[in-house]
Design a protein around this motif. Structure first.
Motif, PDB file in Angstrom:
ATOM      1  N   TYR A   2       1.383  -0.959  -0.403  1.00  0.00           N
ATOM      2  CA  TYR A   2       0.362   0.012   0.054  1.00  0.00           C
ATOM      3  C   TYR A   2       0.830   1.561  -0.042  1.00  0.00           C
ATOM      4  N   SER A   3       1.604   1.066   1.075  1.00  0.00           N
ATOM      5  CA  SER A   3       2.963   2.706   0.722  1.00  0.00           C
ATOM      6  C   SER A   3       3.285   2.718  -0.660  1.00  0.00           C
ATOM      7  N   LEU A   4       3.878   1.922  -1.302  1.00  0.00           N
ATOM      8  CA  LEU A   4       5.012   1.452  -2.263  1.00  0.00           C
ATOM      9  C   LEU A   4       3.575   2.247  -3.320  1.00  0.00           C
ATOM     10  N   SER A   5       2.625   1.629  -3.470  1.00  0.00           N
ATOM     11  CA  SER A   5       1.416   2.289  -4.572  1.00  0.00           C
ATOM     12  C   SER A   5       0.936   3.567  -4.027  1.00  0.00           C
ATOM     13  N   GLN A   6       0.357   4.591  -2.755  1.00  0.00           N
ATOM     14  CA  GLN A   6       0.828   5.695  -2.996  1.00  0.00           C
ATOM     15  C   GLN A   6       2.255   6.645  -2.778  1.00  0.00           C
ATOM     16  N   SER A   7       3.033   5.637  -2.849  1.00  0.00           N
ATOM     17  CA  SER A   7       4.111   7.042  -3.554  1.00  0.00           C
ATOM     18  C   SER A   7       4.543   6.889  -4.986  1.00  0.00           C
ATOM     19  N   GLN A   8       4.010   5.632  -5.452  1.00  0.00           N
ATOM     20  CA  GLN A   8       3.561   5.592  -7.236  1.00  0.00           C
ATOM     21  C   GLN A   8       2.879   6.462  -7.629  1.00  0.00           C
ATOM     22  N   ASP A   9       1.926   6.962  -7.042  1.00  0.00           N
ATOM     23  CA  ASP A   9       0.554   8.141  -7.460  1.00  0.00           C
ATOM     24  C   ASP A   9       1.168   9.604  -7.632  1.00  0.00           C
ATOM     25  N   LEU A  10       2.244   9.350  -6.432  1.00  0.00           N
ATOM     26  CA  LEU A  10       2.353  10.930  -6.137  1.00  0.00           C
ATOM     27  C   LEU A  10       3.138  11.353  -7.970  1.00  0.00           C
ATOM     28  N   ILE A  11       4.017   9.768  -7.637  1.00  0.00           N
ATOM     29  CA  ILE A  11       5.128   9.797  -9.067  1.00  0.00           C
ATOM     30  C   ILE A  11       4.560  10.267 -10.250  1.00  0.00           C
ATOM     31  N   THR A  12       2.966   9.143 -10.116  1.00  0.00           N
ATOM     32  CA  THR A  12       2.399   9.382 -11.797  1.00  0.00           C
ATOM     33  C   THR A  12       1.671  10.764 -12.098  1.00  0.00           C
ATOM     34  N   ASP A  13       1.342  11.006 -10.895  1.00  0.00           N
ATOM     35  CA  ASP A  13       0.910  12.820 -10.965  1.00  0.00           C
ATOM     36  C   ASP A  13       1.803  13.197 -11.385  1.00  0.00           C
ATOM     37  N   SER A  14       2.803  13.753 -11.398  1.00  0.00           N
ATOM     38  CA  SER A  14       3.723  14.296 -11.091  1.00  0.00           C
ATOM     39  C   SER A  14       4.338  14.203 -12.611  1.00  0.00           C
ATOM     40  N   SER A  15       4.097  13.216 -13.768  1.00  0.00           N
ATOM     41  CA  SER A  15       4.401  12.659 -15.085  1.00  0.00           C
ATOM     42  C   SER A  15       6.128  12.728 -15.049  1.00  0.00           C
ATOM     43  N   TRP A  16       5.996  10.949 -13.557  1.00  0.00           N
ATOM     44  CA  TRP A  16       7.379  10.462 -13.785  1.00  0.00           C
ATOM     45  C   TRP A  16       8.519  11.282 -13.639  1.00  0.00           C
ATOM     46  N   ARG A  17       8.067  12.675 -13.049  1.00  0.00           N
ATOM     47  CA  ARG A  17       9.538  12.892 -12.122  1.00  0.00           C
ATOM     48  C   ARG A  17       9.708  12.807 -11.050  1.00  0.00           C
ATOM     49  N   GLY A  18       9.129  11.933  -9.995  1.00  0.00           N
ATOM     50  CA  GLY A  18       8.877  11.998  -8.581  1.00  0.00           C
ATOM     51  C   GLY A  18       7.892  12.143  -7.883  1.00  0.00           C
ATOM     52  N   ALA A  19       7.922  13.134  -6.969  1.00  0.00           N
ATOM     53  CA  ALA A  19       7.531  13.303  -5.246  1.00  0.00           C
ATOM     54  C   ALA A  19       8.010  14.455  -4.636  1.00  0.00           C
ATOM     55  N   TYR A  20       7.449  15.513  -4.277  1.00  0.00           N
ATOM     56  CA  TYR A  20       7.172  16.522  -3.032  1.00  0.00           C
ATOM     57  C   TYR A  20       7.720  15.696  -1.964  1.00  0.00           C
ATOM     58  N   PHE A  21       8.533  15.922  -0.839  1.00  0.00           N
ATOM     59  CA  PHE A  21       8.876  15.166   0.833  1.00  0.00           C
ATOM     60  C   PHE A  21       7.532  15.658   1.152  1.00  0.00           C
ATOM     61  N   PHE A  22       7.375  16.857   1.470  1.00  0.00           N
ATOM     62  CA  PHE A  22       6.701  17.362   1.783  1.00  0.00           C
ATOM     63  C   PHE A  22       4.970  16.704   1.699  1.00  0.00           C
ATOM     64  N   ARG A  58      -4.020  14.324  12.589  1.00  0.00           N
ATOM     65  CA  ARG A  58      -2.867  14.872  11.408  1.00  0.00           C
ATOM     66  C   ARG A  58      -2.087  16.324  11.987  1.00  0.00           C
ATOM     67  N   GLU A  59      -2.723  16.510  12.530  1.00  0.00           N
ATOM     68  CA  GLU A  59      -1.803  17.879  13.240  1.00  0.00           C
ATOM     69  C   GLU A  59      -0.515  16.944  14.310  1.00  0.00           C
ATOM     70  N   LEU A  60      -0.199  15.470  14.577  1.00  0.00           N
ATOM     71  CA  LEU A  60       0.348  14.966  15.580  1.00  0.00           C
ATOM     72  C   LEU A  60       2.080  14.209  14.651  1.00  0.00           C
ATOM     73  N   VAL A  61       1.658  15.055  13.358  1.00  0.00           N
ATOM     74  CA  VAL A  61       3.320  15.279  12.500  1.00  0.00           C
ATOM     75  C   VAL A  61       2.983  16.556  12.100  1.00  0.00           C
ATOM     76  N   LYS A  62       4.357  17.045  12.530  1.00  0.00           N
ATOM     77  CA  LYS A  62       4.575  18.135  11.685  1.00  0.00           C
ATOM     78  C   LYS A  62       5.766  18.025  10.920  1.00  0.00           C
ATOM     79  N   VAL A  63       5.992  18.892   9.744  1.00  0.00           N
ATOM     80  CA  VAL A  63       6.969  18.649   8.663  1.00  0.00           C
ATOM     81  C   VAL A  63       7.383  19.962   8.590  1.00  0.00           C
ATOM     82  N   SER A  64       8.974  19.704   7.834  1.00  0.00           N
ATOM     83  CA  SER A  64       9.750  21.020   8.277  1.00  0.00           C
ATOM     84  C   SER A  64      10.916  20.746   6.832  1.00  0.00           C
ATOM     85  N   GLY A  65      11.341  22.091   6.725  1.00  0.00           N
ATOM     86  CA  GLY A  65      12.501  22.090   5.568  1.00  0.00           C
ATOM     87  C   GLY A  65      12.393  22.077   4.862  1.00  0.00           C
ATOM     88  N   ASP A  66      12.784  21.838   3.933  1.00  0.00           N
ATOM     89  CA  ASP A  66      12.761  22.186   2.439  1.00  0.00           C
ATOM     90  C   ASP A  66      12.152  20.873   1.283  1.00  0.00           C
TER      91      ASP A  66
END
Length: 334
Positions: A176-196, A211-219
């Motif tokens: 399931y994790s792979l499929s979720q990441s693959q969706d992001l990659i496909t949506d970006s025309s195979w360029r990859g996925a943004y970290f956030f 969702r507030e229990l995971v805080k994301v920062s940086g680039d």
């Protein structure tokens, strides 16, 4: 001779109809050449720009198209002495232009056989075909990579699962994790996925109302497809551990996830840190090795860093669970 499927009003002359037909043919982008039985030019119109000439006093295939194309046309037309004979060839001009020559022998009202050559620009079609072939090769390449990743996950999951039920539970989650990441990659025309977006996608399933229990920062870096798949897998392991065995929901202390781009040893690198604070130890620290095994440390410490040419550090302590991963920004390419 009028084509049997052609109808025209009796009051309309052939000359007047030609006034309408020729602009229509030009609008379609077709070039027309008409020759008599001796292959003498009777008409040439709307030549492609690559062969267009201002003054054609005595046109011929060689004068217009050059010796090589003229020789190919001569070979094609050699057997066209009877009405109804047809033939075609494709000519490549430079690296990008493709033209299709269609030649047919037509019998006119006076009984003479004439050759009608139609030239159609096929450049755009050939470009699309080449692009499609390239895309199919790319899909095949990526599919093989994805199958290799799945095979590796299956092997590692089976190696550290004590029962079939446990294997299926872990393996389904990782797929399931792979499929979720693959969706992001496909949506970006195979360029990859943004970290956030990758963090959000991998964690929201397990924290739909928190969702507030995971805080994301940086680039918010665009990661390569390969890095996206494996980093998504690492995030999956970490959030599953946090929800299943940690104190994330119980204590309400947010996990901090950061991503920073650095320039190290002449190359751009990515440093991802997962910091999960604990109010009390999960178990005595003496059992850290056992906990790591239970928490999917093989995926986190071996599979993921090896797949992105990086290094990882996974720490389980009384007051925190921490994971640090560093790898080249273009890790793993495709």
């Amino acid at each position: 001779m009028v084509h049997p499927l052609t109808w025209q009003h009796a009051s309309q002359s052939d000359g007047r109809l030609r006034e309408f037909l020729m602009p229509a043919l030009v609008d379609l982008g077709a070039s027309i050449i008409i020759q008599d039985a001796r292959q003498q030019y009777l008409l040439v119109t709307n030549l492609p720009d690559v062969w267009a000439q201002d003054n054609l006093e005595a046109p011929s295939d060689e004068i217009i198209f050059g010796a090589d194309v003229a020789a190919r046309l001569a070979a094609l037309k050699a057997d066209m002495t009877e009405p109804g004979r047809k033939g075609q060839l494709e000519v490549m001009v430079g690296a990008e232009q493709f033209f299709e020559f269609r030649v047919q022998a037509i019998e006119c009202a006076d009984g003479g056989v004439h050759l009608v050559t139609t030239i159609v620009d096929r450049s755009e079609e050939r470009h699309r075909e080449r692009l499609l072939r390239a895309l199919l090769r790319e899909v095949s390449h990526r599919s093989k990579n994805l199958l290799a990743i799945i095979q590796s996950i299956a092997l590692q999951t089976a190696r550290h699962s004590g029962s079939l039920d446990l294997f299926l539970h872990k393996f389904r989650g990782r797929l399931y994790s792979l499929s979720q990441s693959q969706d992001l990659i496909t949506d970006s025309s195979w360029r990859g996925a943004y970290f956030f977006e990758l963090v959000q996608q991998q964690t929201q399933k397990y924290l739909p109302e928190n969702r507030e229990l995971v805080k994301v920062s940086g680039d918010n870096l665009l990661l390569s497809p390969n890095a996206s798949l494996h980093l998504g897998l690492a995030l999956h392991e970490l959030i599953v551990n946090a929800v299943s065995h940690g104190s994330l929901l119980r204590n309400g202390l947010p996990v901090e996830v950061s991503c920073v781009r650095k320039h190290t040893d002449g190359q751009d690198t990515v440093e991802m840190v997962w910091h999960e604070p604990l109010q009390r130890a999960l178990r005595p620290v003496d059992d850290a090795d056992e906990l790591k095994a239970h928490f999917g440390s093989t995926v986190l410490e071996r599979v993921v860093p090896a797949s992105v040419n990086g290094k990882a550090q996974y720490v389980i302590a009384h007051d925190r669970i921490a994971y640090h991963l560093a790898f080249p920004l273009d890790a793993g390419g495709q």
